[in-house]
Every structure is written in structure tokens, then in C-alpha cells.
Write an enzyme that holds these catalytic residues in place. Sequence first.
Site, short mmCIF file in Angstrom:
data_model
loop_
_atom_site.label_atom_id
_atom_site.label_comp_id
_atom_site.label_asym_id
_atom_site.label_seq_id
_atom_site.Cartn_x
_atom_site.Cartn_y
_atom_site.Cartn_z
CB CYS A 125 -0.92 0.02 1.23
SG CYS A 125 -2.07 -1.37 1.32
CG ASP A 141 -38.61 -4.54 3.87
OD1 ASP A 141 -38.53 -5.65 3.33
OD2 ASP A 141 -38.59 -4.37 5.11
CG ASP A 167 -34.88 -3.18 3.86
OD1 ASP A 167 -35.15 -4.03 3.00
OD2 ASP A 167 -35.52 -3.06 4.91
#
Length: 802
Positions: free
Chosen positions: A20, A494, A698
Site C-alpha cells: 500500500c 420493503d 434494505d
Amino acid sequence: MKSTDIETNIQIKGMTCASCVSRIENQVKKIDGIMDVNVSLATESAKLVLTNKDSIKQALYAIEKSGYDIVTKEREFSIEGMTCASCVNRIESVLLKEPGVLSANVNLATEKAKVKFVGDLMDEEKIIKIITRAGYKASRTKSNLKEEVNEKEKQLKTDYNKLLIAGIFSTPLIIPMIFEPFGFNFMLAGWFQLILAAPVQFWLGARFYIAAWKAVNARSGNMDLLVSLGTTAAFGLSLYHLIIYGEHAGHEGVGPLYFESSAVVITLVLLGKYLETRAKQQTSAAIKALQSLRPDIARVKRTEGNFEISIDDVSLGDIIIIKPGEKIPVDGIIISGSTQIDESFITGESLPVVKNLNDRVTGGSVNIDGLIEVETTALGTETTLARIIRLVENAQSAKAPIQRMVDKVSAVFVPIVILIAAFAIVSWGLYSGDWENAIINGVAVLVIACPCALGLATPTSIMVGTGLAAKVGILIKDAESLEIAHSVTVVAFDKTGTLTEGKPELTKIITNKISDYELIQIAGALQSGSEHPLAKAIIEKSKEMGLSIDASSGVKALAGRGLEGSVGGVKYLIGTRRLMQEKVLDLSYFSAEALELENTGYTVSYLANENNRKIIGLMAFTDKIKDSAKETIKKLHTLNIKTVMITGDNAGAAKKVAESLGIFEVKAEVLPQDKSKVIEDLKSSGHIVAMVGDGINDAPALAAAHVGIAMSTGTDVAMHTAGITLMRGNPLLIPDALEISKKTYNKIKQNLFWAFIYNIVGIPLAAFGQLNPVIAGAAMAFSSVSVVTNALMLRKWKPASK
């Protein structure tokens, strides 16, 4: 390193190994102006040596493009001296030119700036100095609202007193002008007019000169520059005539005097700014109301007795005693007593909520009728009230996308007006030979132009709209969500916890060669650590049956399908029909009963012994539909908004709920990871989509939708992902959220229309000599007032959920 080189340190998140470090260093070294870069994995930072400050933003972009996060700071500053949209543009542009400043968002209505910056090239003091050099006064926003409000009220009173004095000096100058058309001529002597006009021009109007001079020094223009140029021209021409013509000036067409124009224009502008400031204070009423809910004192229970201490001195774990009628000062859990609590500031619901032992209470709510003791669980910025205030403040200070067009216009507005005024003067002077009248026409152009109305049109509407929404339990995270929500064409729901109560009950059990007790004992052991609504229903059922929960091991959630785990050394599966089919288990024993249950609206879950490959039981759950759900769907349909239900439940149960509510499109048995795909499909068909949900599963769909709407009765993940949060579980808040968005957006369009039309019509009229400077000044002064007043008309809105 040369003496002219610049060093800066940047904090970086996301680095995990030496590769990195190498990746970041290689990317940054490619940038022109970067002499050296030294990345440290241990300190998670990068030290840059630059020859050019502008290179830092390219370096930041390169680091983020490589997949790492830059640690940033965001601070809010109060700014004094802004008068119009040109000021906003000026401050933003000078800040954004600075290396290390990633974003600058200045709001004319709140008189605040939010600045995001990075690295050690920038800090709060430097930002304040940059804003000061641009011609404005800046300071860190006060955390004490009362102190800030008191200062504003004190300033408002000072402005009122100056306005009153300006009115007293200007009235004798304007009254003769009013009566002159009726044959009454009692014009004051020229020298007396000068004595009255001079204090208004140079004492009471000094604020315009100071701000104009700062703008010129900063090579920009603003409203103050226009007012200063216009009134100075009128005053200077009058003084010239008075010196040349003496006592004859202003009589019988000889050397006309315009002292009344300069004085009255300044007085009218002061009046306009005073009324505008008063109106702007009303737009922030929602924030003030929320801030006032936090009490200053808390009654703390200690071993040596009870003490009243400052709320700032309360610690986590402290026991707070709250008497009937008092505001609750902290977030906490009731450890003694029971009561009813008014939580209307959060939910918008006027009915009090019963609270008993171990129930949570929220700071700012009101204890109605019982003495309770509360253990403190959250303080300061971590309380629910503080988070709500932060959300509303962020929404009110953010810029809506439509504002970008206004910013572009405002950036060139003042220079164009000055050019038009100069052109009008030259044109009239050459055409008529009357250079004095030409100057007056130029003055009219300068004083009628109003960049204030353009700058206030959007933020004032957003402030009122988001404040109103918060008052009824709708928290709008940002201005973009508010703007987009008005054009939503599809709302996707939902099912569980959104349209239904989210508290399913286990009502039917069917077994194969085991007893109901055995089935529930096994299912309860598997589900003991789950927060899923069906798991809670199983645990509740086991309590009703008086069963103890056995230990389970190796429990693993299978997203959207169920879970697997071992109880008593036997491996079990619990979940949907799809899970059983994936594991190739025989469903025939339960197929008839399961089909009948699903078609009558039950949610069906199976329990299987994976060791012997047998399904040993079936559980059927019912979940009550919310009382207002049907009315919600009906309301959305009347708004020509299509509704869709997306659920992981079986097709039969989903269809039953949809039919009872009037939802015509159902997507059943959808896995959590596939919900966002359904949203993308709706978007690709040309719809503007809002997704309503409350669970972790959700969150991807909420993020994928144009606007995510989360129920606060659900998970924190859903609320963080959504652009709009509903503070209570009433679905009627959904059409309310869309409606307040639409009304707010309409107000923005109305305000921008009038602001543009006002200038498009007014400036040419003035340039063609059709407007007296006094009338032009009055029109300019009241244009911004009318914009703010129009925004305040939003307060007449009544939500359907009430």
C-alpha cells in the site's frame, strides 16, 4: 529540500501492508510539483514536499483513486458582512483556491460556512484569515445557541435604532416630493437638505462603503458596491449643484437636487435588510426549538445525596432523577419508576408513550406523570437530540443542485450591472446632452439591481422546508434528497416493519415425527442470538410454552434464507423454502399445508435435520399490517406515484399483503443482495425511485435508490444509508415527505422566478429612464424581503399523518 519548498502531512486510512505504501508513493511521485513523498504505515500518514501548493489537491485525488481514504476535518464558521449571492461566491472561491481546502459551502440565509480541509497546510485560524482578507468577518460558530441568539437579537435592535434615525432624517426630504404633484411646494432649502442627507449617507450608510471597499480590494462586487455607487452619485451630483447654484439650486429646474434620492434609498435598503434579518430568524425556528429542548441543569443522584449540576458536568453512568413535568436531560435507561413521556419532538406524535423499567428515554422529551431514575447512556453530541439537530443543520446549510445555476449567474451579476449602468449613462448623455439626467438613470440601474433575492431564494426555502419536516418527524439528511424527492414516480417498499408492524407472531406449527415442544426448543436454540423479527417470535413462543433455551454452536446466517447450526450435536437448518430447495431436501410432506398457509398470507419457515436430510417441522407466522398502510398507498396513487413491494417473503404471503393494500406489483422471495438490482431495474426504465425500508438487508437498496427513506424503528445501518429518516413507524410520513419536498421545491422555483424576473424587468426599465431612484431603491429593498416571506408561507402546510 530548498527553502522555498513546502512540507505537509496527510493522514490516510485503509493501508494494510507495505505494498500500500509503495502504491501511494508511486502514484504521488508522478505529479508535477511533488518533490518527495514519504508514506508511513505505522503512523498512517504521508509526508509531502511540494514546490507548488496546488499540487496537494492532485496528490489527494491520486491517493483516493488508489483506493484509500483521506482523513479530513470539517468546521463551521459564522460570517458577518454578507449581503448577497455575490458574497457567497466570493468566499467560496477564495477558500477553494487554497491547498488543503476540499470543499466550502457558504449559506447566505444562515450566515454560516462549512469548510472541509485536510493536511497541516490548513487550520481554523488560517480559514478565518482567508475569509477576513476577502472582506468579511469570520469566527467559529458558537456552541452556545442562547449566546448566539442573544447576539443576533442585540444586533437586530441596533439595526432597528439606525433605521429609525435614518427614517427621521429622510422623512423631511421625501414629504415635499410626495406633495409636489398636487401643487404644494414647500421644498427645504438646499443647505438644510444637505445637513439631513449627509448623516444618512456617510454615518448610517457607512456599512455599505466599508463592505464595498472590502469587495473592491478583493476584486469582486456585491450589493453594497451597487448601493454605494448609486447613492454616492446622487449625493455628489446634488452637492455639485448646490455649490454651483447656491440657494437657487433645486428651484424652477435649475440644478436639480437629489439628496432625497440618496437618503431615502439608503433608508429603504436598511429597512429591507432589517425586515430580511427578522424573517431569516423565523426560518431557523426549527433549530432554535430543538436546541431549547435541552435543559441546562440535571438532578444527579450521588451516594452523599442529590445535586443539581450543569448538564455539561454529567458523566456516562450517572443516575438522573426526573420529576413529573420536567424535561429529560440525557439519553438513558429507566432503572426506577414508570411514567408517560411526551416524545413529540422526535416523532411528531402528540400522544404520550408509556415507559417502564429498562425502557430507553430520550433527552429533550418531557416526563409527564411519574418520578423516574435514569442511568445516563449518551451525552453531548452523541444524544438523539444532538444527532437530530445535526441532521437538520446539515440539510439547511447544504446547497441544492438547482443552486449551482444561481451561483453561476451571481458570479457575474454585479460586474454586468455596473456595465449596464455605465452604458445607460453614456447613451443617455450622448443622446440627450443632459448628462445630469443620464447620471440619475445610471443611479436607478445600480440601486434596483438585487443579487440578494437570488442568493436567498433557495436556502430560505430549504431552511423552512426541512424545519417543518423535522417538526412532524421527517429528518431530511441533505438538500439533494429534498430536491430529488419532489419528482419521485415510484415508491418501492420493503414489507416487514415498513408496511407491517414488524412484530410477527408464531401462530401455527406443523411437525413430522417430533412434538411442537421439541421443534420450538430446537428453533429457539438456533435463533437465540438473532435479531430477526421471526427469531424474536420464536423466542417469544418458547417463553409462552415455558421452555428453556438450549445451547447452540456453529450458528451461521444465510443471508435472506435463514441459518444453520448445531443443537445437541445435531446439525439443523431453519429458513425459507428456497433454502430447503438449495439443500435438495424433500418438501413433499408439508407441500399442501405450506401452500395453503402461504396463499392465506402466512410467512412460512421450515426446520430441517441436516444429518438425516429430513424436514422435521414447519412454522407459520402472521404480521399485522399497519393501520395507516392502506391509506398511505391510496395517497401515493392519488399523487400518480406507482408503488412496488420488494420482500424476501414467499410469493403467497407477499401477494396477500399487497392485495389488501392495493399494491399491484410485487417482487417476492428477493434476496437482500438482489433488492438493489430490482431498484436499478426500476431506475433503468426511466423512473425516479424512492426505496422505503428499515433493516440491514434494505441498506443496499436504500443506497441504490434516487432517494432512500428509512424508518427509525429499524436499524442504524438503514438510517445512515437513507437520505430521509422517518422518526416514527407511520407510513403516512412517506407521502408527507414527498409532499413537503414538492412544496419546498415549488417555493424555490417561485422565488427564483421572481428574483430573475424582478431584475430582468427592473434593470431595463431603469436604464430606459422609466424609474425614479427612490422607487428603484424601494423595489430593491423589498425584493429580498418578498423572497423570504414567500418561503415562510410554507409554514401553512399541514401533513396528512397528523
